[in-house]
Design an enzyme around this catalytic site. Sequence first.
Site, PDB file in Angstrom:
ATOM      1  N   GLU A   1       0.760 -12.618   4.866  1.00 43.14           N
ATOM      2  CA  GLU A   1       1.803 -11.995   4.033  1.00 43.14           C
ATOM      3  C   GLU A   1       3.111 -11.859   4.809  1.00 43.14           C
ATOM      4  OE1 GLU A   1      -0.860  -9.256   1.006  1.00 43.14           O
ATOM      5  OE2 GLU A   1      -0.336  -8.440   2.947  1.00 43.14           O
TER       6      GLU A   1
ATOM      7  N   ASP B   1       0.835  -1.212   0.000  1.00 45.84           N
ATOM      8  CA  ASP B   1       0.000   0.000   0.000  1.00 45.84           C
ATOM      9  C   ASP B   1       0.858   1.245   0.000  1.00 45.84           C
ATOM     10  OD1 ASP B   1      -2.610  -1.324   0.140  1.00 45.84           O
ATOM     11  OD2 ASP B   1      -1.779  -2.125   1.989  1.00 45.84           O
TER      12      ASP B   1
HETATM   13  O1  LIG Z   1      -1.106  -5.768   1.422  1.00 50.58           O
HETATM   14  C1  LIG Z   1      -1.875  -6.132   0.570  1.00 50.58           C
HETATM   15  C2  LIG Z   1      -3.011  -7.033   0.859  1.00 50.58           C
HETATM   16  O2  LIG Z   1      -3.130  -7.303   2.221  1.00 50.58           O
HETATM   17  C3  LIG Z   1      -1.694  -5.678  -0.825  1.00 50.58           C
HETATM   18  O3  LIG Z   1      -0.431  -6.061  -1.263  1.00 50.58           O
HETATM   19  C4  LIG Z   1      -1.827  -4.203  -0.888  1.00 50.58           C
HETATM   20  O4  LIG Z   1      -3.089  -3.849  -0.368  1.00 50.58           O
HETATM   21  C5  LIG Z   1      -1.671  -3.664  -2.313  1.00 50.58           C
HETATM   22  O5  LIG Z   1      -2.742  -4.092  -3.092  1.00 50.58           O
HETATM   23  P1  LIG Z   1      -2.920  -3.632  -4.597  1.00 50.58           P
HETATM   24  O6  LIG Z   1      -1.815  -4.276  -5.378  1.00 50.58           O
HETATM   25  O7  LIG Z   1      -4.289  -4.115  -4.972  1.00 50.58           O
HETATM   26  O8  LIG Z   1      -2.826  -2.115  -4.602  1.00 50.58           O
END
Ligand SMILES: O=C(CO)[C@H](O)[C@H](O)COP(=O)(O)O
Length: 234
Positions: A107, A88
């Site tokens: 993760e 994010d």
């Molecule tokens: O941490 C995560 C999920 O828990 C994702 O990697 C993060 O939200 C980024 O997502 P996106 O690639 O859809 O922007």
Amino acid sequence: MSGDMRELKIEAARAALGQVTDGMRLGIGTGSTAEEFVRLLAARVAEGFSVIGVPTSERTARLCVELGVPLTTLDETPALDLTIDGADEVGPGLALIKGGGGALLREKIVAAASRRMVVIADKSKMVETLGQFPLPVEVNAFGLRATMLAIESAAQALGLSGPLAVRQAGEKPFETDGGHLIVDASFGRIRDPRALSNALHAIPGVVEHGLFLDLADTAFIAGDGGVRTVGLSE
Ligand SMILES: O=C(CO)[C@H](O)[C@H](O)COP(=O)(O)O
């Protein structure tokens, strides 16, 4: 999502695919960028490339099964070569905020079990200071209000404040794959992520938080001029 934005995610994912070699044991991230990686990886697998992956969420597992990417579990394969995941926010020293998709616990476990973690993202995720994106904190449902108070006072001791919100999924609280809740903490700029990480880890009701420190070693950041490789020193 605009077509351009999707194209950037695909470019970052393609760069990460270049790090994958035959026979690797992979951690496979969650989110829209990680899903682009799964699609590219599946195409290589269909050509005979041999890898095995540990998915970081049920959502990623479903996509892998659908596209024919072979999966294992961390119990069967407890040491991985490489984890590829989105983020994010990507800050200095490749400190990350993750958990926008609610998968931060798996993760982090998967990334920590990997020799390397590579982040894939579009340029909108690069920041000077972490914290514009609300920090996801995974908490046990038991004692939720007490845990939220403890988070608030731990943050306050570090000069941080801002609203905490229990993440919702429609009418109900969002539930993680591990059966926990997510509190999104809008603290604003987090000048000392390490101190906040330690303070949050000291709260019994906090299962894990979305600050990923000292885990990623490379990020592929896609922008209009192509894909930039960001290392630890940047
Ligand atoms: O941490 C995560 C999920 O828990 C994702 O990697 C993060 O939200 C980024 O997502 P996106 O690639 O859809 O922007």
